[in-house]
Design an enzyme around this catalytic site. Sequence first.
Site, mmCIF file in Angstrom:
data_model
loop_
_atom_site.group_PDB
_atom_site.id
_atom_site.type_symbol
_atom_site.label_atom_id
_atom_site.label_comp_id
_atom_site.label_asym_id
_atom_site.label_seq_id
_atom_site.Cartn_x
_atom_site.Cartn_y
_atom_site.Cartn_z
ATOM 1 N N LYS A 159 51.343 25.071 4.172
ATOM 2 C CA LYS A 159 51.554 25.347 2.752
ATOM 3 C C LYS A 159 50.415 26.226 2.221
ATOM 4 O O LYS A 159 49.302 25.769 2.013
ATOM 5 C CB LYS A 159 51.601 24.059 1.919
ATOM 6 C CG LYS A 159 52.072 24.371 0.492
ATOM 7 C CD LYS A 159 51.610 23.372 -0.552
ATOM 8 C CE LYS A 159 50.386 23.798 -1.302
ATOM 9 N NZ LYS A 159 50.488 25.010 -2.134
ATOM 10 N N SER A 213 39.765 22.861 -3.884
ATOM 11 C CA SER A 213 38.769 22.379 -4.844
ATOM 12 C C SER A 213 38.320 20.954 -4.509
ATOM 13 O O SER A 213 38.994 20.221 -3.784
ATOM 14 C CB SER A 213 39.363 22.403 -6.245
ATOM 15 O OG SER A 213 40.366 21.409 -6.344
ATOM 16 N N GLY A 217 40.599 17.965 -3.180
ATOM 17 C CA GLY A 217 40.137 17.564 -1.841
ATOM 18 C C GLY A 217 39.865 16.071 -1.760
ATOM 19 O O GLY A 217 40.282 15.400 -0.810
ATOM 20 N N GLU A 234 37.586 21.054 3.370
ATOM 21 C CA GLU A 234 36.514 21.976 2.969
ATOM 22 C C GLU A 234 36.674 22.192 1.483
ATOM 23 O O GLU A 234 37.723 22.629 1.021
ATOM 24 C CB GLU A 234 36.638 23.309 3.706
ATOM 25 C CG GLU A 234 36.227 23.254 5.154
ATOM 26 C CD GLU A 234 34.785 22.832 5.349
ATOM 27 O OE1 GLU A 234 33.951 23.041 4.438
ATOM 28 O OE2 GLU A 234 34.484 22.266 6.405
ATOM 29 N N CYS A 268 33.698 29.774 -1.512
ATOM 30 C CA CYS A 268 32.999 28.490 -1.619
ATOM 31 C C CYS A 268 31.579 28.608 -1.094
ATOM 32 O O CYS A 268 30.745 27.761 -1.354
ATOM 33 C CB CYS A 268 33.766 27.389 -0.902
ATOM 34 S SG CYS A 268 34.017 27.734 0.821
ATOM 35 N N GLN A 315 41.854 31.446 -13.789
ATOM 36 C CA GLN A 315 40.498 31.533 -13.235
ATOM 37 C C GLN A 315 39.611 32.404 -14.144
ATOM 38 O O GLN A 315 38.450 32.103 -14.371
ATOM 39 C CB GLN A 315 40.558 32.094 -11.817
ATOM 40 C CG GLN A 315 39.208 32.161 -11.122
ATOM 41 C CD GLN A 315 38.572 30.793 -10.899
ATOM 42 O OE1 GLN A 315 39.223 29.885 -10.415
ATOM 43 N NE2 GLN A 315 37.304 30.646 -11.275
ATOM 44 N N GLU A 367 30.908 23.980 -9.944
ATOM 45 C CA GLU A 367 31.324 25.221 -9.303
ATOM 46 C C GLU A 367 32.179 26.048 -10.253
ATOM 47 O O GLU A 367 33.176 25.570 -10.787
ATOM 48 C CB GLU A 367 32.121 24.906 -8.029
ATOM 49 C CG GLU A 367 32.460 26.149 -7.237
ATOM 50 C CD GLU A 367 33.149 25.843 -5.920
ATOM 51 O OE1 GLU A 367 34.082 25.019 -5.914
ATOM 52 O OE2 GLU A 367 32.771 26.447 -4.896
HETATM 53 C C1 UN1 Z 1 32.805 33.140 4.146
HETATM 54 O O1 UN1 Z 1 31.921 33.035 3.306
HETATM 55 O O2 UN1 Z 1 32.799 34.076 4.977
HETATM 56 O O3 UN1 Z 1 36.963 28.984 0.851
HETATM 57 C C2 UN1 Z 1 33.925 32.194 4.302
HETATM 58 C C3 UN1 Z 1 35.920 29.536 1.175
HETATM 59 C C4 UN1 Z 1 35.334 29.203 2.514
HETATM 60 C C5 UN1 Z 1 35.262 30.358 3.412
HETATM 61 C C6 UN1 Z 1 34.072 31.213 3.185
HETATM 62 N N1 UN1 Z 1 36.097 28.125 3.112
HETATM 63 O O4 UN1 Z 1 35.399 30.350 0.441
#
Ligand code: UN1
Length: 464
Positions: A159, A213, A217, A234, A268, A315, A367
């Site tokens: 998804k 997020s 998450g 992540e 992220c 955003q 964030e």
């Molecule tokens: C990067 O900085 O090259 O969602 C990858 C994100 C991370 C991936 C960053 N999981 O921004």
Amino acid sequence: MGSQAAENRSPSDQSDIVGLYCVGDASSLGAAVAAARDAFPAWSVTTPQQRFAILDRAATEILAREEGLGRLLSREEGKTLPEGRAEVVRAGMVFKYMAGEALRNPGDVLPSVRPGIKVEVTREPVGVVGVITPWNFPIAIPAWKIAPALAYGNTVVFKPAELVPACAWELVDILHRAGLPAGVLNLVMGPGRTVGQAILDHRDVDAVSFTGSVGIGRAAISAVAARGAKIQAEMGGKNPFVVLDDADLDVAVEAVTNGSFYSTGQRCTASSRIIVTEGIHDRLLSALKARLSRLRVGHALHADTEIGPVVDRRQFEQDLRYIEIARAEGGVLEVGGEALVRDTEGFFLQPALFSGTTNDMRINREEVFGPVAAVIRVKDYEEALQVASDTEFGLSAGIATTSIRHAEHFKRHARSGMVMVNVPTAGVDYHVPFGGIRGSSYGPREQGAYAREFYTNVKTAYSM
Ligand code: UN1
């Protein structure tokens, strides 16, 4: 499947409709899981050579279509064309690497502590893997979840984020034309609250790999863990970049500019807290102001654009809200922060840098996920390290210094999953582990050989 369609509009130009894409629901998801379940027995016993060949063929096509897929990605998501192309190459390389990993899946053979018995430790596929991906890396993140899932013999229900269906569709199409049997990889587009939730809750989904997020998450972790399935998540970051008095100024300016603002700050891994010691503070600030005010913000596909638009209106409004919050908290807006008008209707924002902030302000705790960063002034390295670690997150931590002592100390003591010395916090390799600690990540690492931990189960066999 799914009876509805949604328009996919470019964030660079709201009149540019990239396409109409299907919107599935929980019942389409159920059908996809059933297909993945049916396909699993046959796929899980394919040879490593068969899986290698399919993944390698897909990789070759992705790399050959760098320009076209990069353009589609940039049009759909809004990162600049060089960034879009680089992401496509990264996805291609992930498939090349993981094709090889299908062949490199070793086990152990040990003598038992009991006489005449042999112990074998092997890896098996987990089963049906649910893959839930965000909009900010529309092809690379799906690649680094789907490629290892398939390489180790799992079947997949995928998804993608609602904002980026085009790249997801192309990727799945490429894999099918590379020879993937029906049912092994199933794409279901649609909202997180219906399709995403159904993946989390479905009893036949054995493992879920999620990037998104923190809020979603955490809920995903609880839902999947509650039914005893595997989950890897992540989530966010509030990544520090420390600049010490002895830093090379140019290196520091480039690392902050890239780490905080490239990809429109929508990573992220982006640096959002710039922690600067007293001796270099004023020099760094004026160099950054000069550098950032020159950044050209505009249409993702225009040749001279350095920073593309924010991904969508929601955003964009969130970014502006945080700029207001930082101002209200007493931050000084040194440069940027204003919405820009361009020839097309898009979400253009001049990268914003605040100074005079402290680590307890919301701008330094939450964030933003946009082109917004804040400078925190500190006395010395010790205070910088303490401030850098004072966060709920722990994904990537950077430092600019020419001191080996400080660099080595920071590598050991920064509280994060990844540490960057004189390189930006964002922008990582595809063949080494990726992930963080505390609020940033949950479960085994992604990427490189470490991905095997999540996408396989360990079996210990005794025989005599
Ligand atoms: C990067 O900085 O090259 O969602 C990858 C994100 C991370 C991936 C960053 N999981 O921004």
